[in-house]
Design an enzyme around this catalytic site. Structure first.
Site, mmCIF file in Angstrom:
data_model
loop_
_atom_site.group_PDB
_atom_site.id
_atom_site.type_symbol
_atom_site.label_atom_id
_atom_site.label_comp_id
_atom_site.label_asym_id
_atom_site.label_seq_id
_atom_site.Cartn_x
_atom_site.Cartn_y
_atom_site.Cartn_z
ATOM 1 N N TYR A 11 -21.453 -2.446 8.265
ATOM 2 C CA TYR A 11 -20.526 -1.188 8.330
ATOM 3 C C TYR A 11 -20.845 -0.581 9.000
ATOM 4 C CZ TYR A 11 -17.809 2.117 5.425
ATOM 5 O OH TYR A 11 -18.145 3.480 5.187
ATOM 6 N N ASP A 31 -28.057 -7.665 15.836
ATOM 7 C CA ASP A 31 -27.928 -7.768 14.617
ATOM 8 C C ASP A 31 -27.783 -9.755 14.725
ATOM 9 O OD1 ASP A 31 -25.763 -8.526 12.397
ATOM 10 O OD2 ASP A 31 -25.604 -6.513 12.010
ATOM 11 N N ASN A 32 -28.621 -10.105 13.196
ATOM 12 C CA ASN A 32 -28.465 -11.572 12.985
ATOM 13 C C ASN A 32 -27.684 -12.225 12.527
ATOM 14 O OD1 ASN A 32 -28.610 -10.175 10.852
ATOM 15 N ND2 ASN A 32 -30.674 -11.111 10.023
ATOM 16 N N PHE A 73 -30.456 1.104 11.814
ATOM 17 C CA PHE A 73 -29.330 1.031 9.981
ATOM 18 C C PHE A 73 -29.902 -0.463 9.417
ATOM 19 C CE2 PHE A 73 -27.064 3.140 13.492
ATOM 20 C CZ PHE A 73 -26.668 3.847 12.943
ATOM 21 N N ALA A 74 -30.676 -1.462 10.038
ATOM 22 C CA ALA A 74 -30.194 -2.997 9.254
ATOM 23 C C ALA A 74 -31.911 -3.087 8.322
ATOM 24 C CB ALA A 74 -30.972 -4.232 10.355
ATOM 25 N N TYR A 141 -35.214 -1.073 -3.810
ATOM 26 C CA TYR A 141 -34.678 -1.146 -2.330
ATOM 27 C C TYR A 141 -35.355 0.318 -2.219
ATOM 28 C CZ TYR A 141 -30.629 1.157 -0.142
ATOM 29 O OH TYR A 141 -30.347 1.446 1.080
ATOM 30 N N HIS A 187 -19.532 -2.016 -3.258
ATOM 31 C CA HIS A 187 -19.209 -0.817 -3.355
ATOM 32 C C HIS A 187 -18.133 -0.333 -3.712
ATOM 33 C CE1 HIS A 187 -22.095 0.511 0.626
ATOM 34 N NE2 HIS A 187 -23.007 -0.124 -0.933
ATOM 35 N N ARG A 219 -20.662 10.080 -8.223
ATOM 36 C CA ARG A 219 -22.004 9.829 -6.329
ATOM 37 C C ARG A 219 -21.122 10.677 -5.824
ATOM 38 N NH1 ARG A 219 -24.475 7.883 -9.592
ATOM 39 N NH2 ARG A 219 -25.286 5.597 -9.425
ATOM 40 N N ASP A 282 -29.933 1.924 -11.327
ATOM 41 C CA ASP A 282 -28.420 2.881 -11.169
ATOM 42 C C ASP A 282 -28.559 3.902 -11.682
ATOM 43 O OD1 ASP A 282 -27.229 1.514 -9.304
ATOM 44 O OD2 ASP A 282 -25.236 0.899 -10.283
#
Length: 334
Positions: A11, A31-32, A73-74, A141, A187, A219, A282
């Site tokens: 994205y 990209d993979n 970004f990956a 993460y 999202h 957010r 979260d």
């Protein structure tokens, strides 16, 4: 300037590739395709289907192209999944990232823009969050991203790497040509739009008992094209600002219920909501202080009102009701 973009079929990576190209830069895409879409990559860009942690593939790309910088970004990015299975996050976001850095240095490439996250802060002590806020991530993460930020600092000190870290808050919206169509969507805004398209009975809200005015999480939503512009500005200033980290957000927070209300108004759909328990990992509220980015890079979020974000996402969703179609496009390498 020639820029390698990792995660270029995802994205954010695909829209940033589009933006860099429109700004006169030469872009090489990597990209993979485990999560990304080949159809999301601008067709005029050389594309390599490979993993960003594959040394042989990286050496081949760096030999073929006179690359000046890498925008990374990956990686793994699902907070909830990181709570269930942390190992892939450390393998991808840390170990494979090291392979990428080492390949860059072998080919004397020393400019690196890193896509990080507000998840490095954990539960904030102050809102809006400044860049010098304590780093106490509450999920693997965020921990993996923070670990790689620390590694970048070592590579700058010991190997002369120039880097800038951009800590995203909630990226949303679409360009006229590309939008958010993940294989496993988590999202909020695309999930609401998908629910409307499919005539689902409700949209799921995770947590209605947060210590916020309406009980739902707050957010800071920033348009993906404003994100792309921040990357371009960071690249042009990378030597002057090497080693810096910047929050990329608007400084304004919106609750989940506020977002749903704006979607209802823009789409005309009276989608219901159903509250479920909070998702592990979260925080209640994440809102950026963007003062540093405005001061040092003269950046401001010109496209990031909630109305602009949702209108752009809805327009793209309506024109791409099934997301991307990859079937007709080859993944042949150049």
């Amino acid at each position: 300037m020639h820029v390698l973009v990792t995660g270029a079929a995802g994205y954010i990576g695909s829209i940033c590739s589009e933006f860099l190209l429109s700004s006169g830069l030469s872009v090489i895409a990597l990209d993979n395709l485990a999560e990304g879409h080949r159809a999301a990559v601008p067709p005029q860009i050389p594309f390599y289907q490979a993993d960003f942690g594959d040394p042989a593939a990286l050496d081949d790309i760096f030999r073929r192209h006179p690359i000046d910088a890498v925008m990374h970004f990956a990686g793994e990015a699902l907070v909830e999944q990181s709570m269930k299975a942390p190992s892939p996050f450390y393998v991808s976001n840390v170990a494979r990232g090291i392979f990428l850095l080492d390949a860059m240095l072998r080919h004397r490439i020393r400019n690196f823009i890193f896509a990080s996250t507000c998840a490095v802060y954990g539960e904030p002590h102050v809102i809006p969050i400044p860049e010098d806020h304590p780093k106490s991530p509450i999920n693997p993460y965020g921990k993996s991203k923070l670990a790689f930020e620390d590694i970048l600092a070592d590579y700058r000190k010991y190997a002369g790497l120039n880097f800038v870290t951009l800590r995203y808050f909630n990226v949303a919206g679409a360009s006229p040509h590309r939008g958010e169509a993940r294989r496993h969507e988590t999202h909020l805004i695309p999930l609401i739009l998908q629910a409307i398209q499919s005539s689902a009975p409700h949209v799921s809200v995770f947590g209605g008992d947060y210590p916020t005015p309406d009980g739902t999480a707050i957010r800071d939503y920033v348009h993906v094209l404003d994100i792309a512009e921040a990357h371009l500005r960071a690249l042009h200033a990378i030597e002057r600002l090497s080693g810096s980290a910047f929050n990329v957000g608007t400084g304004a927070g919106h609750s989940i219920r506020q977002v749903i209300d704006v979607v209802r108004r823009i789409t005309g759909a009276n989608i219901a909501e159903k509250v479920f328990p909070r998702r592990p990992g979260d925080p209640a509220a994440l809102v950026a202080s963007g003062d540093k980015l405005r001061r040092d890079l003269a950046w401001h979020p010109s496209r990031s009102s909630l109305d602009q974000i949702i209108q752009s996402a809805w327009t793209w969703t309506q024109s791409h009701p099934t997301g991307y179609s990859d079937a007709a496009l080859s993944t042949r390498q150049p």
